[in-house]
Motif scaffolding. Structure first.
Motif, PDB file in Angstrom:
ATOM      1  N   ALA A   1       0.835  -1.207   0.000  1.00 30.54           N
ATOM      2  CA  ALA A   1       0.000   0.000   0.000  1.00 30.54           C
ATOM      3  C   ALA A   1       0.870   1.258   0.000  1.00 30.54           C
ATOM      4  CB  ALA A   1      -0.938  -0.012   1.201  1.00 30.54           C
ATOM      5  N   ALA A   2       1.938   1.245   0.772  1.00 27.60           N
ATOM      6  CA  ALA A   2       2.838   2.404   0.837  1.00 27.60           C
ATOM      7  C   ALA A   2       3.524   2.643  -0.498  1.00 27.60           C
ATOM      8  CB  ALA A   2       3.867   2.208   1.942  1.00 27.60           C
ATOM      9  N   SER A   3       3.908   1.579  -1.189  1.00 29.09           N
ATOM     10  CA  SER A   3       4.589   1.751  -2.474  1.00 29.09           C
ATOM     11  C   SER A   3       3.692   2.463  -3.478  1.00 29.09           C
ATOM     12  CB  SER A   3       5.052   0.400  -3.023  1.00 29.09           C
ATOM     13  OG  SER A   3       3.956  -0.357  -3.502  1.00 29.09           O
ATOM     14  N   LYS A   4       2.398   2.283  -3.343  1.00 32.87           N
ATOM     15  CA  LYS A   4       1.455   2.928  -4.262  1.00 32.87           C
ATOM     16  C   LYS A   4       1.154   4.367  -3.854  1.00 32.87           C
ATOM     17  CE  LYS A   4      -0.637  -1.473  -5.436  1.00 32.87           C
ATOM     18  NZ  LYS A   4      -1.758  -2.371  -5.212  1.00 32.87           N
ATOM     19  N   SER A   5       1.100   4.616  -2.548  1.00 30.37           N
ATOM     20  CA  SER A   5       0.652   5.941  -2.086  1.00 30.37           C
ATOM     21  C   SER A   5       1.789   6.899  -1.729  1.00 30.37           C
ATOM     22  CB  SER A   5      -0.274   5.789  -0.878  1.00 30.37           C
ATOM     23  OG  SER A   5       0.410   5.225   0.220  1.00 30.37           O
ATOM     24  N   LEU A   6       2.993   6.393  -1.486  1.00 33.75           N
ATOM     25  CA  LEU A   6       4.056   7.251  -0.963  1.00 33.75           C
ATOM     26  C   LEU A   6       5.210   7.506  -1.920  1.00 33.75           C
ATOM     27  CD1 LEU A   6       4.335   5.878   2.693  1.00 33.75           C
ATOM     28  CD2 LEU A   6       2.842   7.666   1.788  1.00 33.75           C
ATOM     29  N   ALA A   7       5.241   6.821  -3.052  1.00 35.19           N
ATOM     30  CA  ALA A   7       6.400   6.922  -3.951  1.00 35.19           C
ATOM     31  C   ALA A   7       6.647   8.364  -4.400  1.00 35.19           C
ATOM     32  CB  ALA A   7       6.217   6.002  -5.150  1.00 35.19           C
ATOM     33  N   ASN A   8       5.606   9.082  -4.787  1.00 31.68           N
ATOM     34  CA  ASN A   8       5.789  10.450  -5.261  1.00 31.68           C
ATOM     35  C   ASN A   8       6.324  11.354  -4.150  1.00 31.68           C
ATOM     36  OD1 ASN A   8       5.460  12.522  -7.385  1.00 31.68           O
ATOM     37  ND2 ASN A   8       4.028  13.394  -5.894  1.00 31.68           N
ATOM     38  N   ASN A   9       5.742  11.248  -2.954  1.00 27.63           N
ATOM     39  CA  ASN A   9       6.217  12.090  -1.853  1.00 27.63           C
ATOM     40  C   ASN A   9       7.641  11.742  -1.438  1.00 27.63           C
ATOM     41  OD1 ASN A   9       3.842  13.466  -1.867  1.00 27.63           O
ATOM     42  ND2 ASN A   9       3.185  12.879   0.167  1.00 27.63           N
ATOM     43  N   LEU A  10       8.017  10.475  -1.521  1.00 22.83           N
ATOM     44  CA  LEU A  10       9.397  10.081  -1.218  1.00 22.83           C
ATOM     45  C   LEU A  10      10.360  10.673  -2.244  1.00 22.83           C
ATOM     46  CD1 LEU A  10      11.348   8.513   0.579  1.00 22.83           C
ATOM     47  CD2 LEU A  10      10.818   6.464  -0.777  1.00 22.83           C
ATOM     48  N   SER A  11       9.945  10.706  -3.498  1.00 20.22           N
ATOM     49  CA  SER A  11      10.759  11.319  -4.545  1.00 20.22           C
ATOM     50  C   SER A  11      10.935  12.817  -4.291  1.00 20.22           C
ATOM     51  CB  SER A  11      10.110  11.079  -5.906  1.00 20.22           C
ATOM     52  OG  SER A  11      10.810  11.758  -6.921  1.00 20.22           O
ATOM     53  N   VAL A  12       9.839  13.495  -3.942  1.00 23.70           N
ATOM     54  CA  VAL A  12       9.906  14.936  -3.653  1.00 23.70           C
ATOM     55  C   VAL A  12      10.774  15.184  -2.422  1.00 23.70           C
ATOM     56  CG1 VAL A  12       8.542  16.962  -2.975  1.00 23.70           C
ATOM     57  CG2 VAL A  12       7.698  15.429  -4.764  1.00 23.70           C
ATOM     58  N   ALA A  13      10.620  14.369  -1.380  1.00 18.31           N
ATOM     59  CA  ALA A  13      11.441  14.521  -0.176  1.00 18.31           C
ATOM     60  C   ALA A  13      12.921  14.378  -0.501  1.00 18.31           C
ATOM     61  CB  ALA A  13      11.027  13.495   0.876  1.00 18.31           C
ATOM     62  N   THR A  14      13.257  13.390  -1.324  1.00 14.16           N
ATOM     63  CA  THR A  14      14.650  13.191  -1.716  1.00 14.16           C
ATOM     64  C   THR A  14      15.186  14.431  -2.406  1.00 14.16           C
ATOM     65  OG1 THR A  14      14.302  10.809  -1.977  1.00 14.16           O
ATOM     66  CG2 THR A  14      16.212  11.764  -3.091  1.00 14.16           C
TER      67      THR A  14
ATOM     68  N   LEU B   1       5.960  18.745   3.523  1.00 10.57           N
ATOM     69  CA  LEU B   1       5.662  17.466   2.905  1.00 10.57           C
ATOM     70  C   LEU B   1       5.391  16.431   3.985  1.00 10.57           C
ATOM     71  CD1 LEU B   1       5.671  15.909   0.164  1.00 10.57           C
ATOM     72  CD2 LEU B   1       8.072  15.416   0.613  1.00 10.57           C
ATOM     73  N   GLU B   2       4.287  15.721   3.832  1.00 10.66           N
ATOM     74  CA  GLU B   2       3.976  14.621   4.737  1.00 10.66           C
ATOM     75  C   GLU B   2       4.105  13.302   3.984  1.00 10.66           C
ATOM     76  OE1 GLU B   2       0.552  13.133   7.852  1.00 10.66           O
ATOM     77  OE2 GLU B   2      -0.085  14.170   6.031  1.00 10.66           O
ATOM     78  N   ILE B   3       4.753  12.338   4.621  1.00  3.84           N
ATOM     79  CA  ILE B   3       4.841  10.977   4.099  1.00  3.84           C
ATOM     80  C   ILE B   3       4.155  10.108   5.146  1.00  3.84           C
ATOM     81  CG2 ILE B   3       6.355   9.140   3.298  1.00  3.84           C
ATOM     82  CD1 ILE B   3       8.463  11.284   2.677  1.00  3.84           C
ATOM     83  N   ALA B   4       2.882   9.800   4.902  1.00  2.00           N
ATOM     84  CA  ALA B   4       2.019   9.145   5.895  1.00  2.00           C
ATOM     85  C   ALA B   4       1.892   7.658   5.595  1.00  2.00           C
ATOM     86  CB  ALA B   4       0.644   9.803   5.919  1.00  2.00           C
ATOM     87  N   VAL B   5       2.476   6.842   6.446  1.00  2.00           N
ATOM     88  CA  VAL B   5       2.392   5.389   6.300  1.00  2.00           C
ATOM     89  C   VAL B   5       0.933   4.961   6.449  1.00  2.00           C
ATOM     90  CG1 VAL B   5       3.052   3.191   7.385  1.00  2.00           C
ATOM     91  CG2 VAL B   5       4.739   5.033   7.138  1.00  2.00           C
ATOM     92  N   PRO B   6       0.435   4.125   5.545  1.00  2.00           N
ATOM     93  CA  PRO B   6      -0.978   3.723   5.602  1.00  2.00           C
ATOM     94  C   PRO B   6      -1.234   2.635   6.654  1.00  2.00           C
ATOM     95  CG  PRO B   6       0.073   2.723   3.700  1.00  2.00           C
ATOM     96  CD  PRO B   6       1.101   3.605   4.345  1.00  2.00           C
ATOM     97  N   SER B   7      -1.095   3.021   7.913  1.00  2.00           N
ATOM     98  CA  SER B   7      -1.327   2.092   9.016  1.00  2.00           C
ATOM     99  C   SER B   7      -1.721   2.870  10.255  1.00  2.00           C
ATOM    100  CB  SER B   7      -0.058   1.277   9.298  1.00  2.00           C
ATOM    101  OG  SER B   7      -0.259   0.409  10.398  1.00  2.00           O
ATOM    102  N   ASN B   8      -2.398   2.189  11.173  1.00  2.00           N
ATOM    103  CA  ASN B   8      -2.751   2.760  12.467  1.00  2.00           C
ATOM    104  C   ASN B   8      -1.987   2.093  13.601  1.00  2.00           C
ATOM    105  OD1 ASN B   8      -4.775   4.457  11.335  1.00  2.00           O
ATOM    106  ND2 ASN B   8      -6.127   2.676  11.210  1.00  2.00           N
ATOM    107  N   ARG B   9      -1.215   1.084  13.307  1.00  2.00           N
ATOM    108  CA  ARG B   9      -0.541   0.284  14.333  1.00  2.00           C
ATOM    109  C   ARG B   9       0.903   0.751  14.493  1.00  2.00           C
ATOM    110  NH1 ARG B   9       0.024  -6.255  14.306  1.00  2.00           N
ATOM    111  NH2 ARG B   9       1.005  -6.381  16.352  1.00  2.00           N
ATOM    112  N   GLU B  10       1.265   1.163  15.712  1.00  2.00           N
ATOM    113  CA  GLU B  10       2.558   1.798  15.929  1.00  2.00           C
ATOM    114  C   GLU B  10       3.731   0.929  15.482  1.00  2.00           C
ATOM    115  OE1 GLU B  10       5.009   4.293  19.317  1.00  2.00           O
ATOM    116  OE2 GLU B  10       3.523   2.827  19.967  1.00  2.00           O
TER     117      GLU B  10
END
Length: 195
Positions: free
Chosen positions: A18-31, A159-168
């Protein structure tokens, strides 16, 4: 026991997919933001509380020492909770200001504040993010689904990179993956793209 182990692997894998689909763009921008910051001669200021502090330490160790490639050190600062500094600040000040005093001493316009905040509601983290705005410093926040407080503070320059989980525990695992990925992508961008 084996069923529980298999469930743990499956949960982690599902979150990573799920993270690979939702966070890739923000990770690229953060880099790219971090690379630009470093090329300007600025620094990365990193903080986390509780178990996120270990991931923050790991990130700064990778930036200052190396990740996989031998390379020069990258200017970075860990807002410390350890030893005499943390003890002295907490002794003389309210605990929620622990990070603010250190941040104020080292932050300069053009730096980046990178916060690791699984739930986005840790008061010392929120306070240092407020202070970053007053110094015109952009923020990269590693968070989760539960980060409404912190998310509400961020501007369009942040920029927020939000992991798609609720479990710490799964959030912390994913933050460590993101730390490693960020370090590898920084090295790749600066040292291997043209070789």
């Amino acid at each position: 026991m084996l069923n529980k182990i298999n469930d743990l692997f499956a949960e982690n894998i599902q979150i990573q997919i799920a993270a690979s689909k939702s966070l890739a763009n923000n990770l690229s921008v953060a880099t790219q933001n971090v690379v630009n910051c470093l090329l300007r001669g600025n620094k990365i200021i990193v903080c986390g509380l509780g178990r996120s502090y270990a991931n923050a330490q790991f990130l700064v160790a990778n930036l200052i020492n190396r990740y996989e490639l031998p390379r020069p050190s990258f200017p970075s600062v860990l807002l410390s909770l350890d030893g005499a500094m943390g003890s002295a600040i907490i002794f003389d000040n309210p605990a929620e200001t622990l990070l603010q005093r250190q941040f104020s001493a080292v932050a300069q316009q053009g730096d980046i504040l990178l916060v690791l905040s699984p739930f986005g509601n840790e008061e010392p983290i929120l306070n240092v993010v407020h202070q970053a705005f007053s110094k015109e410093i952009s923020v990269i926040a590693l968070t989760s689904n539960n980060s409404d407080h912190l998310r509400g503070l961020l501007s369009e320059n942040d920029l927020e990179i939000a992991v798609p989980s609720n479990r710490e525990s799964r959030i912390l695992e994913s933050h460590l993956f993101l730390v490693n990925a960020l370090c590898e992508l920084i090295d790749h961008t600066l040292f291997t793209q043209n070789s």
